[in-house]
Design a protein around this motif. Structure first.
Motif, PDB file in Angstrom:
ATOM      1  N   MET A   1      -6.459  -2.301  -0.121  1.00 27.63           N
ATOM      2  CA  MET A   1      -5.254  -2.472  -0.942  1.00 27.63           C
ATOM      3  C   MET A   1      -4.591  -1.113  -1.141  1.00 27.63           C
ATOM      4  O   MET A   1      -5.272  -0.106  -1.409  1.00 27.63           O
ATOM      5  CB  MET A   1      -5.633  -3.099  -2.282  1.00 27.63           C
ATOM      6  CG  MET A   1      -4.429  -3.391  -3.185  1.00 27.63           C
ATOM      7  SD  MET A   1      -4.895  -4.265  -4.699  1.00 27.63           S
ATOM      8  CE  MET A   1      -5.339  -5.871  -4.028  1.00 27.63           C
ATOM      9  N   ASP A   2      -3.290  -1.085  -1.025  1.00 32.07           N
ATOM     10  CA  ASP A   2      -2.530   0.169  -1.141  1.00 32.07           C
ATOM     11  C   ASP A   2      -2.125   0.381  -2.603  1.00 32.07           C
ATOM     12  O   ASP A   2      -1.342  -0.383  -3.161  1.00 32.07           O
ATOM     13  CB  ASP A   2      -1.287   0.092  -0.251  1.00 32.07           C
ATOM     14  CG  ASP A   2      -0.489   1.390  -0.259  1.00 32.07           C
ATOM     15  OD1 ASP A   2      -0.969   2.389  -0.854  1.00 32.07           O
ATOM     16  OD2 ASP A   2       0.599   1.418   0.331  1.00 32.07           O
ATOM     17  N   PHE A   3      -2.662   1.440  -3.214  1.00 27.11           N
ATOM     18  CA  PHE A   3      -2.341   1.754  -4.599  1.00 27.11           C
ATOM     19  C   PHE A   3      -1.332   2.896  -4.706  1.00 27.11           C
ATOM     20  O   PHE A   3      -1.141   3.459  -5.782  1.00 27.11           O
ATOM     21  CB  PHE A   3      -3.611   2.112  -5.379  1.00 27.11           C
ATOM     22  CG  PHE A   3      -4.460   0.910  -5.701  1.00 27.11           C
ATOM     23  CD1 PHE A   3      -4.090   0.027  -6.707  1.00 27.11           C
ATOM     24  CD2 PHE A   3      -5.622   0.669  -4.997  1.00 27.11           C
ATOM     25  CE1 PHE A   3      -4.868  -1.077  -7.001  1.00 27.11           C
ATOM     26  CE2 PHE A   3      -6.413  -0.426  -5.289  1.00 27.11           C
ATOM     27  CZ  PHE A   3      -6.037  -1.305  -6.294  1.00 27.11           C
ATOM     28  N   ASN A   4      -0.690   3.243  -3.602  1.00 29.14           N
ATOM     29  CA  ASN A   4       0.351   4.266  -3.657  1.00 29.14           C
ATOM     30  C   ASN A   4       1.614   3.683  -4.280  1.00 29.14           C
ATOM     31  O   ASN A   4       1.955   2.515  -4.067  1.00 29.14           O
ATOM     32  CB  ASN A   4       0.669   4.782  -2.252  1.00 29.14           C
ATOM     33  CG  ASN A   4      -0.474   5.588  -1.669  1.00 29.14           C
ATOM     34  OD1 ASN A   4      -1.069   6.409  -2.345  1.00 29.14           O
ATOM     35  ND2 ASN A   4      -0.785   5.351  -0.399  1.00 29.14           N
ATOM     36  N   PHE A   5       2.316   4.497  -5.055  1.00 29.29           N
ATOM     37  CA  PHE A   5       3.546   4.053  -5.692  1.00 29.29           C
ATOM     38  C   PHE A   5       4.725   4.309  -4.768  1.00 29.29           C
ATOM     39  O   PHE A   5       4.724   5.245  -3.974  1.00 29.29           O
ATOM     40  CB  PHE A   5       3.744   4.762  -7.030  1.00 29.29           C
ATOM     41  CG  PHE A   5       2.687   4.432  -8.042  1.00 29.29           C
ATOM     42  CD1 PHE A   5       2.752   3.242  -8.751  1.00 29.29           C
ATOM     43  CD2 PHE A   5       1.627   5.290  -8.283  1.00 29.29           C
ATOM     44  CE1 PHE A   5       1.772   2.920  -9.686  1.00 29.29           C
ATOM     45  CE2 PHE A   5       0.655   4.987  -9.206  1.00 29.29           C
ATOM     46  CZ  PHE A   5       0.712   3.797  -9.914  1.00 29.29           C
ATOM     47  N   SER A   6       5.754   3.486  -4.907  1.00 27.29           N
ATOM     48  CA  SER A   6       6.946   3.639  -4.084  1.00 27.29           C
ATOM     49  C   SER A   6       7.741   4.857  -4.547  1.00 27.29           C
ATOM     50  O   SER A   6       7.520   5.408  -5.631  1.00 27.29           O
ATOM     51  CB  SER A   6       7.819   2.382  -4.189  1.00 27.29           C
ATOM     52  OG  SER A   6       8.374   2.272  -5.491  1.00 27.29           O
ATOM     53  N   ASP A   7       8.699   5.265  -3.723  1.00 22.89           N
ATOM     54  CA  ASP A   7       9.551   6.401  -4.098  1.00 22.89           C
ATOM     55  C   ASP A   7      10.325   6.111  -5.375  1.00 22.89           C
ATOM     56  O   ASP A   7      10.470   6.993  -6.240  1.00 22.89           O
ATOM     57  CB  ASP A   7      10.530   6.718  -2.957  1.00 22.89           C
ATOM     58  CG  ASP A   7       9.833   7.294  -1.738  1.00 22.89           C
ATOM     59  OD1 ASP A   7       8.687   7.792  -1.877  1.00 22.89           O
ATOM     60  OD2 ASP A   7      10.434   7.263  -0.642  1.00 22.89           O
ATOM     61  N   ASP A   8      10.806   4.882  -5.525  1.00 26.21           N
ATOM     62  CA  ASP A   8      11.543   4.523  -6.733  1.00 26.21           C
ATOM     63  C   ASP A   8      10.651   4.608  -7.971  1.00 26.21           C
ATOM     64  O   ASP A   8      11.092   5.058  -9.046  1.00 26.21           O
ATOM     65  CB  ASP A   8      12.117   3.113  -6.610  1.00 26.21           C
ATOM     66  CG  ASP A   8      13.283   3.038  -5.634  1.00 26.21           C
ATOM     67  OD1 ASP A   8      13.844   4.103  -5.299  1.00 26.21           O
ATOM     68  OD2 ASP A   8      13.630   1.916  -5.211  1.00 26.21           O
ATOM     69  N   GLN A   9       9.411   4.172  -7.827  1.00 31.93           N
ATOM     70  CA  GLN A   9       8.480   4.230  -8.961  1.00 31.93           C
ATOM     71  C   GLN A   9       8.131   5.674  -9.321  1.00 31.93           C
ATOM     72  O   GLN A   9       8.026   6.015 -10.506  1.00 31.93           O
ATOM     73  CB  GLN A   9       7.222   3.427  -8.641  1.00 31.93           C
ATOM     74  CG  GLN A   9       7.478   1.929  -8.626  1.00 31.93           C
ATOM     75  CD  GLN A   9       6.402   1.134  -7.925  1.00 31.93           C
ATOM     76  OE1 GLN A   9       5.512   1.688  -7.273  1.00 31.93           O
ATOM     77  NE2 GLN A   9       6.481  -0.190  -8.035  1.00 31.93           N
ATOM     78  N   GLU A  10       7.989   6.519  -8.318  1.00 37.52           N
ATOM     79  CA  GLU A  10       7.716   7.936  -8.599  1.00 37.52           C
ATOM     80  C   GLU A  10       8.913   8.599  -9.262  1.00 37.52           C
ATOM     81  O   GLU A  10       8.765   9.459 -10.147  1.00 37.52           O
ATOM     82  CB  GLU A  10       7.345   8.675  -7.309  1.00 37.52           C
ATOM     83  CG  GLU A  10       5.993   8.280  -6.713  1.00 37.52           C
ATOM     84  CD  GLU A  10       4.819   8.696  -7.587  1.00 37.52           C
ATOM     85  OE1 GLU A  10       5.024   9.365  -8.622  1.00 37.52           O
ATOM     86  OE2 GLU A  10       3.683   8.346  -7.243  1.00 37.52           O
ATOM     87  N   GLN A  11      10.125   8.214  -8.861  1.00 38.02           N
ATOM     88  CA  GLN A  11      11.322   8.751  -9.507  1.00 38.02           C
ATOM     89  C   GLN A  11      11.414   8.284 -10.955  1.00 38.02           C
ATOM     90  O   GLN A  11      11.821   9.047 -11.841  1.00 38.02           O
ATOM     91  CB  GLN A  11      12.561   8.335  -8.725  1.00 38.02           C
ATOM     92  CG  GLN A  11      12.695   9.024  -7.370  1.00 38.02           C
ATOM     93  CD  GLN A  11      13.827   8.458  -6.537  1.00 38.02           C
ATOM     94  OE1 GLN A  11      14.649   7.691  -7.032  1.00 38.02           O
ATOM     95  NE2 GLN A  11      13.875   8.828  -5.262  1.00 38.02           N
ATOM     96  N   LEU A  12      11.036   7.027 -11.201  1.00 35.05           N
ATOM     97  CA  LEU A  12      11.012   6.512 -12.563  1.00 35.05           C
ATOM     98  C   LEU A  12      10.000   7.295 -13.402  1.00 35.05           C
ATOM     99  O   LEU A  12      10.299   7.697 -14.538  1.00 35.05           O
ATOM    100  CB  LEU A  12      10.652   5.027 -12.554  1.00 35.05           C
ATOM    101  CG  LEU A  12      10.481   4.348 -13.917  1.00 35.05           C
ATOM    102  CD1 LEU A  12      11.779   4.381 -14.709  1.00 35.05           C
ATOM    103  CD2 LEU A  12       9.997   2.911 -13.735  1.00 35.05           C
ATOM    104  N   ARG A  13       8.823   7.513 -12.851  1.00 32.12           N
ATOM    105  CA  ARG A  13       7.795   8.283 -13.559  1.00 32.12           C
ATOM    106  C   ARG A  13       8.308   9.680 -13.905  1.00 32.12           C
ATOM    107  O   ARG A  13       8.154  10.164 -15.028  1.00 32.12           O
ATOM    108  CB  ARG A  13       6.526   8.391 -12.707  1.00 32.12           C
ATOM    109  CG  ARG A  13       5.388   9.128 -13.422  1.00 32.12           C
ATOM    110  CD  ARG A  13       4.240   9.438 -12.467  1.00 32.12           C
ATOM    111  NE  ARG A  13       3.657   8.243 -11.901  1.00 32.12           N
ATOM    112  CZ  ARG A  13       2.759   7.478 -12.536  1.00 32.12           C
ATOM    113  NH1 ARG A  13       2.381   7.794 -13.756  1.00 32.12           N
ATOM    114  NH2 ARG A  13       2.263   6.424 -11.950  1.00 32.12           N
TER     115      ARG A  13
END
Length: 371
Positions: A1-13
């Motif tokens: 399972m891929d637990f990496n966050f998307s670019d949009d989620q990293e920008q939100l963070r």
């Protein structure tokens, strides 16, 4: 399972973290606690970041995002132990989106998304002991509408909100209602809780109400599960920051001419705290990913997650205080405020002992290990 966050989620963070670091520092937060534990201005800034519309569909002015996006944002708010109850906004958005009729959605969801209205869940009663199927509040049909009577305790920012989601019994069955705080028959008494946030006792005496759904228990269970997942994410952020504060102290404080972080016994203690930190993170991910599962599976998952989070919160918080010594419980030191927040989180939406009972009661023959 891929637990990496998307670019949009990293920008939100990144956006939320920058806001917390620049606009919600420790001294600013202390000032908000002294002023009552809730700030409409700060809540408006969360709305400006789009966070109040995370669970609201685009057709109602929201961002139409999902649980993982909310988890990312809440972790960062947890790092800053932000007082404003964004988790409650997610609960209200999720419940109204899933159970209310079109007219109620059109009235409240755009206001929730814009941060113009704050709606919270008012469900706790003194005799319920975390049981959702116990509800003393009652609702009565009144013409084309309803009235609700009863008392709800420890309602987040209950004297500051615009409306309340209130479970009440109708002919022995729980239904869920929306009650505006300014309505006649609504009386509130606000206070600051141990962690500095604001809550209130809410007394309802034939208060005008709008029916959200007659299947109130199902909606209430869903609401609490959204709250548990949100709280778990926030707790992970608070644990992360507590670990940072503790490590910084151990690498700064000197004894016998050396930093105490070099002592093997204290390093082992930090290693044990790190284990609890990662257990909390993995169970927070688990809770978030199970939010859209069938109800029984979702309820089991939330009980498991909240039980582990309770264990981790207590272990990390108490050990952080012990590693700090006396300074760890002084009001002037930031670490004591994280300890209080972690301690209060452990009892929200059901304490650890309650959820251990839930895990036991919901255990299956195969305990969920095999398909």
């Amino acid at each position: 399972m891929d637990f990496n966050f998307s670019d949009d989620q990293e920008q939100l963070r990144d956006a939320v973290r920058k806001w917390v670091d620049k606009g919600y520092g420790f001294e600013h937060r202390r000032g908000l606690v002294k002023a009552g534990g809730f700030s409409r201005e700060a809540y408006g800034e969360l709305a400006g970041l789009g966070l109040t519309g995370l669970y609201v569909a685009e057709e109602h002015g929201g961002m139409g995002m999902g649980p993982v996006d909310a988890m990312v944002a809440l972790e960062e708010l947890g790092r800053g132990i932000v007082l404003e109850p964004l988790g409650q906004t997610l609960i209200a958005s999720g419940v109204l989106s899933g159970y209310a009729d079109d007219a109620l959605k059109a009235t409240w969801l755009p206001r929730l998304a814009a941060g113009e209205a704050l709606v919270v869940l008012a469900y706790q009663e003194r005799a319920a002991r975390y049981r959702l199927d116990r509800c003393a509040a009652t609702a009565t049909k009144a013409g084309a509408g309803w009235t609700v009577s009863g008392h709800k305790s420890v309602v987040p920012a209950g004297d500051q909100v615009d409306a309340l989601l209130v479970p009440a019994t109708v002919d022995g069955k729980i239904a869920l209602f929306l009650v505006e705080r300014a309505a006649s028959g609504v009386a509130t008494r606000g206070y600051v809780t141990q962690d500095g946030s604001r809550a209130a006792e809410v007394d309802l005496q034939q208060a005008p109400a709008t029916l959200v759904t007659a299947d109130g228990l199902t909606a209430l269970e869903h609401a609490v599960d959204i709250g548990i997942a949100a709280l778990c994410a926030e707790a992970v952020g608070a644990i992360d920051k507590t670990m940072e504060i503790t490590a910084e102290y151990l690498n700064t404080r000197k004894q016998f001419g050396v930093v105490i972080g070099s002592f093997q016994a204290l390093r082992h203690r930090m290693a044990d705290m790190k284990m609890q930190q990662e257990l909390a993170r993995s169970m927070s991910y688990y809770a978030t990913l199970k939010l859209h599962a069938p109800a029984e599976e979702r309820r089991r998952a939330m009980a498991r997650a909240k039980y582990q989070l309770g264990q981790s919160l207590r272990f990390v918080g108490q050990n952080s205080v012990q590693l700090h010594g006396g300074i760890g419980v002084t009001d002037e030191y930031v670490g004591s405020h994280y300890f209080k927040r972690l301690t209060q989180m452990e009892i929200l939406f059901g304490d650890t002992l309650h959820h251990l009972g839930e895990v036991s009661a919901r255990m299956q023959d195969k305990a969920g290990v095999f398909a």
